[in-house]
Structures are given as structure tokens and as C-alpha cells.
Design an enzyme around this catalytic site. Structure first.
Site, PDB file in Angstrom:
ATOM      1  N   TYR A  92      49.483  52.104 120.478  1.00 18.38           N
ATOM      2  CA  TYR A  92      50.186  52.963 119.520  1.00 18.38           C
ATOM      3  C   TYR A  92      49.182  53.450 118.476  1.00 18.38           C
ATOM      4  CZ  TYR A  92      54.447  54.468 117.029  1.00 18.38           C
ATOM      5  OH  TYR A  92      55.457  55.187 116.452  1.00 18.38           O
ATOM      6  N   SER A  99      70.379  56.797 123.171  1.00 23.25           N
ATOM      7  CA  SER A  99      69.398  56.014 122.404  1.00 23.25           C
ATOM      8  C   SER A  99      69.877  55.873 120.962  1.00 23.25           C
ATOM      9  CB  SER A  99      68.048  56.718 122.426  1.00 23.25           C
ATOM     10  OG  SER A  99      68.123  57.911 121.668  1.00 23.25           O
ATOM     11  N   VAL A 126      68.327  56.818 118.262  1.00 17.30           N
ATOM     12  CA  VAL A 126      68.171  58.110 117.585  1.00 17.30           C
ATOM     13  C   VAL A 126      69.249  59.073 118.065  1.00 17.30           C
ATOM     14  CG1 VAL A 126      66.696  60.144 117.300  1.00 17.30           C
ATOM     15  CG2 VAL A 126      65.690  57.850 117.164  1.00 17.30           C
ATOM     16  N   ARG A 158      75.310  57.288 135.867  1.00 15.64           N
ATOM     17  CA  ARG A 158      75.486  55.829 135.962  1.00 15.64           C
ATOM     18  C   ARG A 158      76.916  55.542 136.369  1.00 15.64           C
ATOM     19  NH1 ARG A 158      73.525  54.531 130.275  1.00 15.64           N
ATOM     20  NH2 ARG A 158      72.528  56.567 130.462  1.00 15.64           N
ATOM     21  N   TYR A 183      60.291  63.401 120.273  1.00 18.62           N
ATOM     22  CA  TYR A 183      60.037  62.195 119.477  1.00 18.62           C
ATOM     23  C   TYR A 183      59.846  60.981 120.366  1.00 18.62           C
ATOM     24  CZ  TYR A 183      64.998  61.121 120.241  1.00 18.62           C
ATOM     25  OH  TYR A 183      66.211  60.854 120.813  1.00 18.62           O
ATOM     26  N   MET A 208      60.361  58.757 127.310  1.00 14.99           N
ATOM     27  CA  MET A 208      60.788  57.584 128.075  1.00 14.99           C
ATOM     28  C   MET A 208      60.418  57.664 129.548  1.00 14.99           C
ATOM     29  SD  MET A 208      64.303  56.205 126.310  1.00 14.99           S
ATOM     30  CE  MET A 208      65.330  57.653 126.542  1.00 14.99           C
ATOM     31  N   TRP A 240      57.451  62.564 114.080  1.00 19.93           N
ATOM     32  CA  TRP A 240      57.088  61.145 113.927  1.00 19.93           C
ATOM     33  C   TRP A 240      57.452  60.757 112.502  1.00 19.93           C
ATOM     34  CZ3 TRP A 240      51.461  58.841 113.668  1.00 19.93           C
ATOM     35  CH2 TRP A 240      51.525  57.455 113.928  1.00 19.93           C
TER      36      TRP A 240
END
Lengths: 370, 370
Positions: A63, A173, A175, A197, A268, A271, A294
Site C-alpha cells: 500500500y 461494499s 462504501v 448470487r 476508489y 476488487m 483516496w
């Protein structure tokens, strides 16, 4: 009558000395009670601190924001995990204004090391969190990363008017759920994209209950009538001017095609671990702009007043019932466990997180040592 | 004494009735002399009109800007090729101010149909090109697309200060060469990326002679010291804040890694026909923004005064010797050729262009019919 717990509590932190797989390198470390705080600092007791996905990347050493070494025990320098958390001020040093024992504070300095029972920090590195009806410890502990990311992405790029649409992926998520709620509080509509899903109907109901307007899966994006007809109808021909991305890869290429003229796509997260890949024609002919967000940079580049206003705005949303707690589980670090056992337990939790076995936010809680 | 040619010249245009491969669908069409111009219009004689890459895409029917059908001969509606060109006003209708017979004009309406010997157009759809020392017909014919694209991309996204760097790919393109010269005129430095080739030294010399600071190939981008050391040295640690892209694909991914914090990458083409594919981390952690530029949109969204100022600025650069003619070849359409022969010749030229057999800008010129 017993002593107050806080007076005799042993301190403990989740630490590491070299970067690597969190399920390998983390350990628990007991350390002495803090001395009285020096001038311009305060002593804190952490109430709750989340394990965010970025924390894993920090420990892995991949990171861009790096923690600093802290001499927690004598001659024993360590990195303390954790970037976010809610703390209570236990003691205030001289030359500190605006902070009092008992205040709730959050961190504005990145990688402050919040996975600890107590810390001494500079008074400029924390922000007092206004108390409000309905504001829980869980709210407070998760207030500085996800909700402000959602809030700022909705504000900083496109001036959206009431009833306009926002499209986002990874809508389930933390966010994403904050985006749904904050957008709804402003009268904005959201098109929320999630993975297909078995329990899709449940998830759809959950996101709509939060205020989401529509929920679709990435598979639905192959439907050509979506861009040609459906979205035109929804937006009365205006098109969607803001897209929020935490996935990247091919599903995000498809999402970009849903955007109208002059839109922004703000990333942002990623995934899928795939790059963001877009036809150049979207930039040239539809005037698409892609940017990144960020929250750590936002804190670095904004004034203390901006940060206070941001927290006040979010706490107000909580007080109005418009921003709910994220779903969470608590990982307690019991004072009855030895450092060895506590270390094993946290490494096990990190392994389960990296296998994706938590759908909920995991919050660390250090039990009082009595 | 003979009549002046213009009085008896037969008109001809390069036209098509259905979209497709330009080397198949184009033909030459002779049409009658123009009647006197109606009010608020002018009659033009085209002096030179380029065949730009986008013209090919328009004829193929794959470009977002579409031409309109024109009834050039009675009961015979056609699309006239060409978006850009330099024309001389031959006759001015009533209710037109600021335009006189003999003026040089350029088109501000997209897809005006410039591949014609003469046209009648609305006075609002043309802009008078100020005459200046050294301003040639070639300059005029190529003044509304490539140089303004270069000029606006250098101005509209990042406020660059003297001595700052710009990186661009496709640096040998017509826009690329304009970028080099306009950047140099502002004291900006350019890192120019080109394909590796046998005559690389010649090309490097040519681009440096235009004012380019450095020339590298896409192959050079694999050199890790480029980002880690060389560019840091060149930019005194500041990094490059503007990248211009007309290539996309993997070489552009590499180019993006040369950019510093808070940079813009502006795309105006995609010669690789690959998407623009970038690591999401560049957006999030380096605050990269990617945008697109399309001069046609610029014209649509700016005032007449803005457009006049832009042309004045570019003509001034020409007059100061700071913006040279592009390299060009002339495709003459001889009045001695029948429509059939002229059609064959233009289809042959289009086939050669699509095989990449011209390195230079091809300009159409209709010879006077005498």
C-alpha cells in the site's frame, strides 16, 4: 470498591515487525500503561477499530501509505496495525485546546496505529467527533474512511441535481452502502451493480431498503436495451453523469458504457485486480473523464475546518437516521488471553478475512484487563 | 483575352451515397456552377482540403459526426467528403457582415463537405482566416483540426509553467508535431514517444529540429530507470503533469507510468485500436485523471469570438515562424479527367492511405477547368 478498570488495565496492541501476510506476521504485544501525555498530545483509549481491506495491503507492504515504527515496549520497535478507529480521550496534555477527557475522537493522520488499547497522539492528529442521538461506537469507529469516501465522490466531481442518477459497482461494499444512503439523502437516484448470487433478491431488497433506486447484476450489463432504452427512459434522455468504481476489469468497461455525455467515472478500488480498460472513443467522443479518489489524500489536502465540517455533516446524517451502521462483527481481544493466544486468534481472523469468509466489517475491541 | 477561369469552371466534388470502404464508395461528381448566394450565405472556392484520418472513419460510417445529404445535382443527393479545408470567398450574399470576396475562410461547422471545388455555405459556418506573412494555403487548409487540438490540449487541462514537461505518444503525427512546436513556443519541454524504426535517428533529428526536447521509442519504456531516475532528474523531482495520447494499448499503459502526481492524460486518438488500459492504482494513489479531447466538440461549445481568437493565435505562431506547414503531398483532381477517371484516382489514393503508404498529409486540390 474496586479500582476503576482503566487505571490498572494492561495495554495491548496488534503489531508486526516486518511486512507480509497478515495471517503470518501479526502478533499481540502487551505494553506498559502510558505515562502522562506530554504537551500538545493526548492519551487515548480505543473503543473500536475496524479491519479495513486497505489495512491488509498495508501489512503486506503493498500500500502506498506506510506506518512508522513505534517503540511500544522498551527497545522493541514495532508497526501497529490499523488506520481507523474510535477512541475516547483519557488524559489531556498541556497546551491542547478543544479536547477534554471523555471526548470521542477519530484519527485524521493516516496509519495512526489504531489496533491498540491505548495510545498517546498529537492533538492535531485527532478530530473530536460530535456526539449525537443515535451515534453509536460502531458509527464512530467507521466514520473516517467509508462514509467520507462516498460523500466526497458524490460531491467533488460532478454537480448533480436532485433526481439525477449515479451508477456504482460493488454496491454492497461498505462504501457502496454509504453511497446509496448519502445519495438518497440528497434526492439522487442510484443504479447499483452487484455480482449475481443465489440470494440476489435478498440483497436487492436490502439495498433498496437503504434507499437504492435500482439493483442490477454485472450479467445484466450485456442487455443492449439497457443503454439504448432503459437508461434513457430512467434519466429522461439526460444520461448518467457519475459512475463510481471499486471493481475495474471488464464489468467496469460495461458499466462505463452506461454513462452519458460529459460523465465522470471515479475509482476508489479495484476488487477484480484487473486494470481499468476503456475504449478511447468514450473519452474523445463522449467526453468521459476518469479520476480516482483516496480519502487519505483528501485529509492531507484539506484544512482542519474542512475535516470538522465533514464529520459534522456525516454525524448529522446519522442523527437524522439517514446513515446506518455498517453490518459488523466484533473480534474481541480478551484480557484473559496471553499475547500468544491473542496473536493466534487475530492471525486466524486475518486468514478468514483474506479467504473472504466475512461479509461484514470486522471491528477490533480490546477488553479491559481485570 | 480569355474569360477568367472561375467564371466558366465546371464544379466537381468527391462524394458517396452510402457509407463503406472509401476505396470503394467514393466517386467524383461534376455539378453546375453555383447560383448567386442567398442572404446570409457565401459562395466559396476551395483552395486545398486535407484527407484526415477521421474523414476515412466518417465515410466508413463509424465516426460519431455524420455528414448531411446535399442535393448537388438535380434529384441526386450525395454526401460530400471532407471536414476541413481552406476556401476563398467568391461571392457574398446579402445580410453578411465581416466577409468579402477574396477572403480566406475555414470551416467551423463539422463535416461541411470540403472535398468540392465550390460550395454555398452559411456565413456563420465559416471563419475568416487572418492573412499573415508566411501563412500559406497549406497552413490554412490544415489550421482547424490539428494545431487547435494541440493548442487546446496544452491549455485546457493542466496549467503548465515554463520549463515543465509534457509527454506524448504518436509524436510524429500531425498533432504531435504541432504539440512539439506550440509547447516549444511556450517554453515547455516535450518527451516525444515514437515507434522504433530503421531511420530513428533521422526522425529524432526532425522532431528535435521542430523544438522537441527528447525523443524515445515505446521500447525504451521498459527501462525501469526511466521512471525511477531519468524523469525525476529531468523534471527536478516534480514529475510530468500532462500526457497526450493518440495510441492507447499497452504502450500507453507504460507511458502513463511516466506521469507524476496529479497528472492528466488526454486522449485524442487510438491508433493501436486497443483500449486505454490503466492500473486503477494510478487513479487512486497518484491522482491521475484521464480525459478526452475532440476539436469538433470544442467548436460546438465555444463562441465565435473564442474561435476567432484561436485562429488569430495560431496564425500569429505561423507568422513568427513557430508553427510550420505539415509535410504534405497534393492529390490533384485534374479538369482534364472525366468523373470516372477522377473517381478511380481518388479511390486509389484512399486505398494507399488505408494501407499506410503515405507518411504525409494528403491535400486535395481541384484544378481549374479551362
Amino acid at each position: 470498591m474496586a479500582f476503576r478498570a482503566s487505571a490498572i488495565r494492561a495495554n495491548r496492541a496488534i503489531v508486526y515487525t516486518q511486512t507480509g501476510d497478515p495471517s503470518q506476521v501479526l502478533s499481540a504485544l502487551t505494553y506498559k500503561p502510558l505515562p502522562a501525555p506530554p504537551a500538545k498530545t493526548v492519551n487515548l483509549r480505543f473503543l473500536l477499530a475496524p479491519i479495513n481491506p486497505a489495512d491488509v495491503n498495508v501489512i503486506q507492504g503493498v500500500y502506498p501509505a506506510k506506518p512508522s515504527l513505534t517503540e511500544l515496549a522498551e527497545n522493541h520497535s514495532v508497526f501497529i496495525g490499523g488506520n481507523e478507529g474510535l477512541a475516547e480521550i483519557t488524559q489531556v496534555g498541556s497546551d491542547v485546546s478543544g479536547l477534554t477527557t471523555g471526548d470521542w475522537v477519530v484519527m485524521t493522520k493516516a496509519q495512526a496505529g489504531t489496533w491498540a488499547s491505548s495510545r498517546n497522539v498529537g492533538s492535531q492528529d485527532v478530530l473530536k467527533l460530535p456526539r449525537a442521538n443515535g451515534l453509536t461506537e460502531v458509527h464512530g469507529a467507521t466514520m473516517t474512511v467509508n462514509p467520507p469516501t462516498a460523500y466526497n465522490m458524490l460531491n467533488d466531481f460532478v454537480k448533480l441535481e436532485k433526481d439525477e442518477w449515479v451508477v456504482q459497482n460493488g454496491a454492497n461494499s461498505a462504501v457502496g452502502q454509504a453511497v446509496i444512503q448519502i445519495a438518497a439523502s440528497r434526492g439522487l437516484r442510484t443504479l447499483n451493480l452487484v455480482r449475481n448470487r443465489p440470494d440476489l433478491a435478498d440483497l436487492t431488497n436490502k439495498l433498496k431498503a437503504l434507499g437504492g433506486t435500482e439493483v442490477l447484476t454485472y450479467d445484466d450489463l450485456t442487455d443492449r436495451t439497457l443503454t439504448s432504452t432503459i437508461i434513457k427512459d430512467w434519466t429522461a434522455g439526460k444520461g448518467i453523469r457519475l459512475g463510481l468504481n471499486c471493481v475495474s476489469g471488464k464489468d467496469t468497461t460495461s458499466m462505463a458504457r452506461l454513462l452519458g455525455e460529459d460523465a465522470y467515472m471515479v475509482s476508489y478500488g479495484a476488487m477484480s485486480k484487473e486494470p481499468l480498460s476503456l475504449p478511447t472513443s468514450l473519452f474523445i467522443f463522449k467526453n468521459l473523464t476518469t479520476a480516482g479518489f483516496w480519502q487519505s489524500r483528501w485529509y492531507k489536502r484539506h484544512t482542519r475546518e474542512d475535516k470538522e465540517n465533514l464529520m459534522k455533516t456525516l454525524v448529522d446524517l446519522v442523527a437524522q437516521g439517514k446513515l446506518k451502521e455498517p453490518e459488523y462483527e466484533i473480534h474481541s481481544i480478551s484480557s484473559r488471553d496471553s499475547d500468544e493466544v491473542a496473536g493466534e486468534k487475530i492471525r486466524d481472523t486475518m486468514a478468514r478475512i483474506s479467504r473472504g469468509q466475512y461479509g461484514k466489517k470486522v471491528l477490533l475491541k480490546f477488553d479491559d484487563a481485570q
